[in-house]
Design a protein around this motif. Structure first.
Motif, PDB file in Angstrom:
ATOM      1  N   LEU A  52      60.300  -8.546 -11.720  1.00 16.17           N
ATOM      2  CA  LEU A  52      61.318  -8.425 -10.685  1.00 16.17           C
ATOM      3  C   LEU A  52      61.150  -9.474  -9.596  1.00 16.17           C
ATOM      4  N   GLU A  53      62.255  -9.821  -8.967  1.00 19.00           N
ATOM      5  CA  GLU A  53      62.239 -10.641  -7.762  1.00 19.00           C
ATOM      6  C   GLU A  53      62.677  -9.738  -6.623  1.00 19.00           C
ATOM      7  N   ILE A  54      61.875  -9.689  -5.563  1.00 15.68           N
ATOM      8  CA  ILE A  54      62.168  -8.789  -4.449  1.00 15.68           C
ATOM      9  C   ILE A  54      62.168  -9.555  -3.144  1.00 15.68           C
ATOM     10  N   GLY A  55      62.795  -8.967  -2.147  1.00 14.68           N
ATOM     11  CA  GLY A  55      62.799  -9.537  -0.817  1.00 14.68           C
ATOM     12  C   GLY A  55      64.008 -10.411  -0.553  1.00 14.68           C
ATOM     13  N   PRO A  56      64.071 -10.944   0.668  1.00 17.03           N
ATOM     14  CA  PRO A  56      65.191 -11.814   1.044  1.00 17.03           C
ATOM     15  C   PRO A  56      65.232 -13.076   0.187  1.00 17.03           C
ATOM     16  N   ASP A  57      66.421 -13.640   0.028  1.00 15.16           N
ATOM     17  CA  ASP A  57      66.590 -14.819  -0.815  1.00 15.16           C
ATOM     18  C   ASP A  57      65.674 -15.965  -0.425  1.00 15.16           C
ATOM     19  N   THR A  58      65.386 -16.107   0.849  1.00 18.00           N
ATOM     20  CA  THR A  58      64.569 -17.234   1.303  1.00 18.00           C
ATOM     21  C   THR A  58      63.086 -17.033   1.044  1.00 18.00           C
ATOM     22  N   THR A  59      62.651 -15.797   0.893  1.00 16.34           N
ATOM     23  CA  THR A  59      61.226 -15.515   0.670  1.00 16.34           C
ATOM     24  C   THR A  59      61.021 -14.551  -0.493  1.00 16.34           C
ATOM     25  N   ARG A  60      61.723 -14.756  -1.584  1.00 12.62           N
ATOM     26  CA  ARG A  60      61.624 -13.859  -2.738  1.00 12.62           C
ATOM     27  C   ARG A  60      60.206 -13.867  -3.296  1.00 12.62           C
ATOM     28  N   LYS A  61      59.730 -12.700  -3.673  1.00 11.54           N
ATOM     29  CA  LYS A  61      58.431 -12.540  -4.298  1.00 11.54           C
ATOM     30  C   LYS A  61      58.659 -12.038  -5.718  1.00 11.54           C
ATOM     31  N   VAL A  62      57.737 -12.389  -6.609  1.00 13.93           N
ATOM     32  CA  VAL A  62      57.817 -11.941  -7.995  1.00 13.93           C
ATOM     33  C   VAL A  62      56.713 -10.916  -8.227  1.00 13.93           C
ATOM     34  N   ILE A  63      57.113  -9.751  -8.715  1.00 15.70           N
ATOM     35  CA  ILE A  63      56.181  -8.707  -9.097  1.00 15.70           C
ATOM     36  C   ILE A  63      56.628  -8.162 -10.441  1.00 15.70           C
ATOM     37  N   ALA A  64      55.791  -7.338 -11.037  1.00 18.95           N
ATOM     38  CA  ALA A  64      56.161  -6.688 -12.298  1.00 18.95           C
ATOM     39  C   ALA A  64      55.846  -5.203 -12.188  1.00 18.95           C
ATOM     40  N   ILE A  65      56.595  -4.420 -12.939  1.00 19.90           N
ATOM     41  CA  ILE A  65      56.347  -2.989 -13.045  1.00 19.90           C
ATOM     42  C   ILE A  65      56.237  -2.637 -14.520  1.00 19.90           C
ATOM     43  N   VAL A  66      55.605  -1.523 -14.803  1.00 14.76           N
ATOM     44  CA  VAL A  66      55.517  -1.026 -16.172  1.00 14.76           C
ATOM     45  C   VAL A  66      56.551   0.078 -16.330  1.00 14.76           C
ATOM     46  N   ALA A  67      57.410  -0.053 -17.334  1.00 14.85           N
ATOM     47  CA  ALA A  67      58.422   0.961 -17.645  1.00 14.85           C
ATOM     48  C   ALA A  67      58.039   1.602 -18.979  1.00 14.85           C
ATOM     49  N   ASP A  68      58.183   2.907 -19.063  1.00 14.97           N
ATOM     50  CA  ASP A  68      57.867   3.597 -20.315  1.00 14.97           C
ATOM     51  C   ASP A  68      58.830   3.202 -21.420  1.00 14.97           C
ATOM     52  N   ALA A  69      60.040   2.822 -21.050  1.00 19.58           N
ATOM     53  CA  ALA A  69      61.034   2.305 -21.998  1.00 19.58           C
ATOM     54  C   ALA A  69      62.107   1.607 -21.185  1.00 19.58           C
ATOM     55  N   VAL A  70      62.686   0.572 -21.753  1.00 17.96           N
ATOM     56  CA  VAL A  70      63.835  -0.100 -21.146  1.00 17.96           C
ATOM     57  C   VAL A  70      65.021   0.214 -22.039  1.00 17.96           C
ATOM     58  N   HIS A  71      66.102   0.707 -21.419  1.00 16.84           N
ATOM     59  CA  HIS A  71      67.255   1.127 -22.203  1.00 16.84           C
ATOM     60  C   HIS A  71      68.256   0.003 -22.405  1.00 16.84           C
ATOM     61  N   GLU A  72      68.927  -0.408 -21.332  1.00 17.22           N
ATOM     62  CA  GLU A  72      70.009  -1.366 -21.507  1.00 17.22           C
ATOM     63  C   GLU A  72      70.492  -1.877 -20.161  1.00 17.22           C
ATOM     64  N   VAL A  73      71.366  -2.863 -20.230  1.00 17.17           N
ATOM     65  CA  VAL A  73      72.090  -3.344 -19.061  1.00 17.17           C
ATOM     66  C   VAL A  73      73.509  -2.813 -19.188  1.00 17.17           C
ATOM     67  N   VAL A  74      73.977  -2.147 -18.132  1.00 14.27           N
ATOM     68  CA  VAL A  74      75.331  -1.602 -18.117  1.00 14.27           C
ATOM     69  C   VAL A  74      75.988  -1.943 -16.788  1.00 14.27           C
ATOM     70  N   GLU A  75      77.302  -1.865 -16.767  1.00 14.44           N
ATOM     71  CA  GLU A  75      78.033  -2.045 -15.520  1.00 14.44           C
ATOM     72  C   GLU A  75      78.210  -0.695 -14.855  1.00 14.44           C
ATOM     73  N   TYR A  76      78.213  -0.698 -13.523  1.00 18.27           N
ATOM     74  CA  TYR A  76      78.519   0.533 -12.798  1.00 18.27           C
ATOM     75  C   TYR A  76      79.347   0.190 -11.582  1.00 18.27           C
ATOM     76  N   ASP A  77      80.022   1.189 -11.117  1.00 14.78           N
ATOM     77  CA  ASP A  77      80.846   1.075  -9.920  1.00 14.78           C
ATOM     78  C   ASP A  77      80.210   1.999  -8.896  1.00 14.78           C
TER      79      ASP A  77
END
Length: 176
Positions: A99-124
């Motif tokens: 993941l990239e977190i924080g404000p655009d000018t000072t974005r940091k990169v971190i990672a998380i562990v997910a038990d499963a990744v499902h999908e990318v979907v659109e939402y409103d």
């Protein structure tokens, strides 16, 4: 990641004549909870790999991984969010989400562990429900709200609030 299923299209609200921009989210599982983050925070999803521990690290920091020649800290998001159960259990579905977190000018990169990744979907955003109120005070600043994924609730995480607000990883490190 797979394409959106028909059931997940229920995340899209019926239009009432106003055009509203749908956003894309990555859905994943942490223990028994299905979560979502805005894809603008997602750099990539990796197969689980060995995580090198860091001596004297805070409890939330599992260790570090190499991502294309750069050391990236891996945070135990379940522990950070005080979720119970399933810690350090990996399966063939376990993934690392960078993941990239924080404000655009000072974005940091971190990672998380997910038990499963499902999908990318659109939402409103209009389909999102407010965090629940149940008579007790609790800090819901880590989430934008709730939605649905098939027959499960979907917790929309405010990933910047989780890591850049009062719960910032650096603050956790200094408190440990």
């Amino acid at each position: 990641m797979t394409r959106a299923s028909q059931a997940d299209k229920t995340l899209l609200a019926a239009s009432d004549g106003q055009e509203e921009e749908a956003r894309q989210i990555l859905t994943f599982r942490l223990g028994g909870t299905v979560c979502a983050v805005d894809v603008r925070h997602v750099r990539e999803v990796l197969d689980f790999t060995k995580i090198a521990p860091i001596p004297s690290a805070p409890a939330n920091l599992i260790g570090i991984i190499d991502v294309r020649g750069t050391g990236v800290p891996v945070v135990d998001l379940k522990r950070k969010l005080r979720m119970i159960g399933g810690e350090n259990e990996t399966t063939s579905e376990t993934r690392i989400v960078v993941l990239e977190i924080g404000p655009d000018t000072t974005r940091k990169v971190i990672a998380i562990v997910a038990d499963a990744v499902h999908e990318v979907v659109e939402y409103d955003g209009e389909t999102m429900e407010e965090p629940p109120q149940f008579g007790e005070s609790w800090d819901a600043s880590f989430m934008h709200g709730l939605g649905r994924r098939e027959r499960e609730f979907l917790t929309f995480l405010d990933i910047d609030a989780v890591f850049c607000g009062d719960r910032h990883l650096l603050a956790d490190t200094l408190a440990a």
